[in-house]
Every structure is written in C-alpha cells, then in structure tokens.
Motif scaffolding. Structure first.
Motif, PDB file in Angstrom:
ATOM      1  N   LEU A   1       0.830  -1.204   0.000  1.00 52.44           N
ATOM      2  CA  LEU A   1       0.000   0.000   0.000  1.00 52.44           C
ATOM      3  C   LEU A   1       0.866   1.256   0.000  1.00 52.44           C
ATOM      4  O   LEU A   1       0.598   2.210  -0.743  1.00 52.44           O
ATOM      5  CB  LEU A   1      -0.928  -0.004   1.222  1.00 52.44           C
ATOM      6  CG  LEU A   1      -1.894   1.176   1.324  1.00 52.44           C
ATOM      7  CD1 LEU A   1      -2.839   1.189   0.143  1.00 52.44           C
ATOM      8  CD2 LEU A   1      -2.658   1.107   2.627  1.00 52.44           C
ATOM      9  N   GLY A   2       1.916   1.252   0.792  1.00 55.18           N
ATOM     10  CA  GLY A   2       2.816   2.404   0.828  1.00 55.18           C
ATOM     11  C   GLY A   2       3.525   2.624  -0.490  1.00 55.18           C
ATOM     12  O   GLY A   2       3.696   3.758  -0.945  1.00 55.18           O
ATOM     13  N   SER A   3       3.928   1.532  -1.142  1.00 45.92           N
ATOM     14  CA  SER A   3       4.613   1.687  -2.426  1.00 45.92           C
ATOM     15  C   SER A   3       3.674   2.200  -3.508  1.00 45.92           C
ATOM     16  O   SER A   3       4.074   2.998  -4.358  1.00 45.92           O
ATOM     17  CB  SER A   3       5.248   0.371  -2.848  1.00 45.92           C
ATOM     18  OG  SER A   3       4.267  -0.594  -3.128  1.00 45.92           O
ATOM     19  N   VAL A   4       2.425   1.765  -3.502  1.00 44.78           N
ATOM     20  CA  VAL A   4       1.458   2.282  -4.476  1.00 44.78           C
ATOM     21  C   VAL A   4       1.220   3.770  -4.236  1.00 44.78           C
ATOM     22  O   VAL A   4       1.154   4.563  -5.200  1.00 44.78           O
ATOM     23  CB  VAL A   4       0.140   1.482  -4.417  1.00 44.78           C
ATOM     24  CG1 VAL A   4      -0.961   2.168  -5.186  1.00 44.78           C
ATOM     25  CG2 VAL A   4       0.352   0.079  -4.956  1.00 44.78           C
ATOM     26  N   LEU A   5       1.112   4.182  -2.997  1.00 43.77           N
ATOM     27  CA  LEU A   5       0.935   5.609  -2.695  1.00 43.77           C
ATOM     28  C   LEU A   5       2.169   6.416  -3.087  1.00 43.77           C
ATOM     29  O   LEU A   5       2.044   7.542  -3.583  1.00 43.77           O
ATOM     30  CB  LEU A   5       0.609   5.795  -1.218  1.00 43.77           C
ATOM     31  CG  LEU A   5      -0.769   5.297  -0.778  1.00 43.77           C
ATOM     32  CD1 LEU A   5      -0.928   5.440   0.727  1.00 43.77           C
ATOM     33  CD2 LEU A   5      -1.867   6.017  -1.519  1.00 43.77           C
TER      34      LEU A   5
END
Length: 91
Positions: free
Chosen positions: A6-10
């Motif tokens: 999720l952090g990498s997509v953001l």
C-alpha cells in the motif's frame, strides 16, 4: 507486506502526480497522462516486491526506498527528449 504494498502504491502515485504537476512545461513531452499516472504505482509496486524478496521481512523503510527509486526511474523514462537541434557527426 500489505503495508509495504500500500505504501509503495501511494509513493508511486505521488511520484507520477508530482512529475505531471512539477513539470507543466514538459506536460506535452509525456507520452500520455494516464500512462504516466499508471506507471508510477505499477513500477513502485514492482520495486517493493523485488526489494522485499531480496531483503526479506522487517526492512520496510529500505523496501519503500527501493520502491521510490524504481518509480522515479521508470516515470522519468516516459519523458520525450527535447526538440533541440542535433549536430551531425561530420560537423
């Protein structure tokens, strides 16, 4: 792993949106806006997956740093080169 994904997509969305907003003069040099907005998250997710498989669990900040680097590198590849006059090799 879920938080890293999720952090990498953001991070990827922020990189691609930031590139489109920060370089408005080069907006015409991006191949297409939807391609730029989708390349950021996809490349960051790929970078996070690659880093997580190499480093293992427990290295969240390093995984996100690699995701950021991969996203920046691949979004920068979408820029078209400037329309400068080229010099010939004989000149």
């Amino acid at each position: 792993m879920l938080w890293e994904a999720l952090g990498s997509v953001l991070i990827g969305l922020a990189v691609s949106y930031g590139a489109l907003r920060w370089l408005p003069a080069r907006l015409g040099q991006f191949r297409s806006r939807p391609l730029a907005l989708s390349t950021g998250p996809a490349s960051a997710l790929f970078g996070a997956l690659l880093a997580h498989s190499v480093l293992g669990a427990g290295h969240t900040l390093a995984v996100l740093a690699v995701a950021l680097g991969v996203a920046v590198a691949l979004v920068s590849l979408l820029l078209r080169p400037g329309s400068r006059a080229r010099r010939s090799a004989t000149a």
